[in-house]
Design an enzyme around this catalytic site. Structure first.
Site, mmCIF file in Angstrom:
data_model
loop_
_atom_site.group_PDB
_atom_site.id
_atom_site.type_symbol
_atom_site.label_atom_id
_atom_site.label_comp_id
_atom_site.label_asym_id
_atom_site.label_seq_id
_atom_site.Cartn_x
_atom_site.Cartn_y
_atom_site.Cartn_z
ATOM 1 N N GLU A 106 0.804 -1.229 0.000
ATOM 2 C CA GLU A 106 0.000 0.000 0.000
ATOM 3 C C GLU A 106 0.836 1.277 0.000
ATOM 4 O OE1 GLU A 106 -2.782 -0.302 3.224
ATOM 5 O OE2 GLU A 106 -3.572 -2.220 2.543
ATOM 6 N N GLU A 137 -6.584 -10.268 -1.254
ATOM 7 C CA GLU A 137 -7.359 -10.066 -0.018
ATOM 8 C C GLU A 137 -8.845 -9.948 -0.338
ATOM 9 O OE1 GLU A 137 -5.746 -6.884 2.401
ATOM 10 O OE2 GLU A 137 -3.685 -7.347 1.808
#
Length: 405
Positions: free
Chosen positions: A196, A303
């Site tokens: 991220e 995810e």
């Protein structure tokens, strides 16, 4: 055949081993790994309260049985994040017990094991960034505003104290990666090296994290370099969320192309795919994967979950701090049907792109242990019973028309 960077999956030993057609791993064994993020209770086989989960021993045993039955790949929900595995500085600051249990669970059950994650702006202890250098002054003459960064246990707060130097932080990163990756060399097959780092908004490609502020933009390349040195055979992955958004996706692609031009050993790309029952559309998901394929790397859906709460239908966020807001307001109308339809749409797109999509990982085994539990986002309910979404996903694999009621 398109030119994809080779990926060292042990298909004969893992994908094809014990894969009954009536399971997720069996239904998709010719296409991609079907994985799941497991919590500490599952990894250790004990009813320990962790990862925001409080299950009885009977429930834990049931969760374990479901993981073994349905999945052939695992990711750790939290126990390999920096704040959990090295909460204190120095070689004596590691707590490997839960991480060891996670890896041993995967080895014992012949799973394809993923390590998540090495470098992230969240769930990193304050000591990692601390030093003697004051933060830079802002335009108003005060120190720069705090940047999210200390860790899960501290509630995702902020750190804006005196900082480490570039060399100090690089050394800490090197020591951490060398120790953690080295410990599981040959067992963990894929690492989320950097997580991220792409900015959500604005024109900058990178998030304004403490990693970027202190080290500079080359912190990503350095992390991959260190991980490759620690385990040259591991598949090294860059992982991010919100790539359903075209603007962020273009930043992501620009970052990966820059790393490739520098010969940084990025071996796969991860798109988290925390999505909603309302979006993305099949066309948007298809366009995302089509764009990501231009990088020539294996694509991992890292995810996956589909939020069915009314509060989370307008974005593709993965901010744990904002999770309560994204799962509020109760479920959308006809939640089970819409969940099933969305999962059916997603897996149809994954199958269309199966030449590149090599891993699909659900973020949790059931609704009861999900970080978005209020949004009922997974294929199994809190009692490990399959929902209509499970049937929809299985129907895609077998070519049957998904059920509509």
């Amino acid at each position: 055949m398109k030119n994809i960077v080779p990926i060292t999956f042990v298909l004969s030993a893992i994908l094809l081993s014990g894969c009954a057609k009536s399971t997720l791993k069996g239904a998709y064994h010719k296409d991609f790994f079907v994985g799941v993020a497991i919590n500490r209770a599952i990894a250790t086989g004990t009813a320990v309260k962790s990862d925001n989960v409080n299950r009885t021993q009977a429930q834990v045993d049931q969760d374990i049985a479901l993981v073994k039955e349905q999945f052939n790949q695992t990711s750790p929900e939290n126990d390999l994040k920096w704040a959990l595995v090295q909460p204190r500085p120095g070689p004596d600051g590691y707590d490997f017990g839960p991480a060891d249990a996670y890896v041993n669970f995967g080895v014992r059950n012949h799973m394809f094991i993923v390590g998540h994650c090495l470098v992230w702006h969240n769930q990193t202890p304050n000591w990692v960034f601390a030093g003697t250098n004051l933060p830079p002054a802002s335009a108003s003459g005060t120190n720069a505003p705090p940047t999210r960064g200390p860790g899960f246990a501290a509630g995702f707060g902020f750190y804006n104290g005196p900082r480490a130097s570039r060399d100090e932080l690089l050394q800490r990163m090197y020591d951490h990666i060398a120790t953690v990756v080295g410990r599981y060399k040959g067992k963990i097959k894929v690492w989320d090296v950097v997580n991220e780092a792409v900015a959500d908004r604005g024109t900058n490609i990178l998030r304004n994290s403490l990693w970027e502020q202190i080290i500079g933009p080359d912190f990503i390349a350095k992390a991959f370099e260190y991980a490759h040195e620690a385990d040259p055979d591991a598949i090294l992955r860059y992982n991010d969320y919100g790539l359903e958004n075209a603007d962020k996706r273009q930043k992501f692609i620009a970052l990966i192309k820059s790393l490739q031009a520098q010969h940084v050993p990025v071996g796969a790309i991860g798109t988290q795919t925390h999505v909603n029952v309302s979006s993305p559309t099949p066309e948007q998901e298809d366009q995302e994967l089509t764009d990501l394929e231009t990088l020539g790397l294996p694509i991992h859906i890292t995810e996956l979950d589909v939020n069915g709460a009314q509060g989370g239908q307008r974005g593709f966020g993965a901010d744990v701090g904002n999770n309560a807001a994204t799962t509020q307001g109760g479920l959308v109308s006809k939640a089970d049907l819409r969940l099933a339809n969305q999962y059916s749409n997603l897996f149809k797109v994954f199958m269309k792109h199966h030449e590149y999509v090599k891993v699909v990982t659900f973020w949790g085994v059931n609704d009861g242990v999900s970080w978005r539990a209020n949004g009922h986002p997974l294929l199994f309910d809190k009692n490990d019973q399959p929902k209509p979404a499970y049937d929809a996903v299985m129907d895609v694999a077998t070519g049957r028309k998904p059920k509509t009621n």
